[in-house]
Write an enzyme that holds these catalytic residues in place. Sequence first.
Site, mmCIF file in Angstrom:
data_model
loop_
_atom_site.group_PDB
_atom_site.id
_atom_site.type_symbol
_atom_site.label_atom_id
_atom_site.label_comp_id
_atom_site.label_asym_id
_atom_site.label_seq_id
_atom_site.Cartn_x
_atom_site.Cartn_y
_atom_site.Cartn_z
ATOM 1 C CG MET A 260 0.580 -0.782 5.397
ATOM 2 S SD MET A 260 1.755 -0.242 4.155
ATOM 3 C CE MET A 260 1.349 1.472 4.044
ATOM 4 N N GLY B 59 -10.545 5.051 11.455
ATOM 5 C CA GLY B 59 -10.930 4.409 10.187
ATOM 6 C C GLY B 59 -10.616 2.915 10.236
ATOM 7 C CG HIS B 60 -6.557 1.536 10.414
ATOM 8 N ND1 HIS B 60 -5.817 2.644 10.721
ATOM 9 C CD2 HIS B 60 -6.103 1.095 9.213
ATOM 10 C CE1 HIS B 60 -4.942 2.880 9.768
ATOM 11 N NE2 HIS B 60 -5.101 1.966 8.824
HETATM 12 O O1 PAF Z 1 -4.243 0.069 2.802
HETATM 13 C C1 PAF Z 1 -3.202 -0.302 3.368
HETATM 14 O O2 PAF Z 1 -2.940 0.033 4.524
HETATM 15 C C2 PAF Z 1 -2.213 -1.170 2.616
HETATM 16 O O3 PAF Z 1 -2.123 -0.802 1.294
HETATM 17 C C3 PAF Z 1 -2.491 -2.679 2.771
HETATM 18 C C4 PAF Z 1 -3.824 -3.072 2.161
HETATM 19 C C5 PAF Z 1 -2.464 -3.046 4.243
HETATM 20 C C6 PAF Z 1 -1.401 -3.481 2.050
HETATM 21 O O4 PAF Z 1 -0.135 -3.223 2.580
#
Ligand code: PAF
Length: 279
Positions: free
Chosen positions: A30, A36-37
């Site tokens: 999001m 982390g991402h």
């Molecule tokens: O973990 C997240 O950021 C959200 O829940 C996801 C998996 C992108 C779904 O909107």
Amino acid sequence: MKRFTTRTALSKYLQKERSAGKKIGFVATMGALHAGHLSLIDLAKEKAGVVVASIFVNPTQFNDPKDLERYPRPIEQDIAKLEQAGCDVLFNPPVEEMYAEGENWHIDLKGLDTVLEGNQRPGHYQGVTQIVKKLFDVVGPDFAFFGQKDYQQFLVIREMVKTFGLKTQLVMCPIVRENDGLAMSSRNIHLSDTDRQHALALSQVLRSAKTGFESKPAQAVKEQAIAELSNSPGIDLQYFEICDGETLKPVSEKNAKSIVALVAARIGNIRLIDNIILK
Ligand code: PAF
């Protein structure tokens, strides 16, 4: 990095990559990206020939409109971070591209969506699985990477994949923490300095729970964690549970195949979650 905002253009592009024999790795986000991402992108690069990330602040998973409104959206910084991490493709659609007006459907998630976070945030995991299903339909990933940070989310997505018989292999990636132990979260930027200090109790208590679990019964570990968190300044505890790592049912014995401790608390007006795998 290639950027797409429509489903048609993205699937057409990925079709070509697939025909060239490349495996597709997918990281759904999001936005408001942190280390982390980016660790998910790194893992995706190891496993797949094309790495696709999505940035979509999914309205159906927010049960508090104020939370949706104030969710951070630093898109230019996010793009720069993805470029630097070597992500190949970004999908960043507008809401109308993903949802029809008044769309409303549900998946039977076998109760995994109504406990813990699901109990605190009714409908949240229905929203998560709706958008992840839609994103998987467009991307058709061979591998999809999700953080252990939202352990329950991983289980509900796994249930959704099973229900629809999707071919995507899900990969759970370890929680990335700040040096002082705080689990990385897009919400951390909203913590005041004092709240951030208070928030450290969550990871500290989880770590002691892991040590305690080696010698004490699950119930005693849980009681001690709850007592510590209840006495911690600035922590408004929502739950601390020790659960079966597959079903999320609370455990009192230690014979389940996997066991996880999960915590959620409000610190100031920010809700944080964290967990640790005990077995
Ligand atoms: O973990 C997240 O950021 C959200 O829940 C996801 C998996 C992108 C779904 O909107």
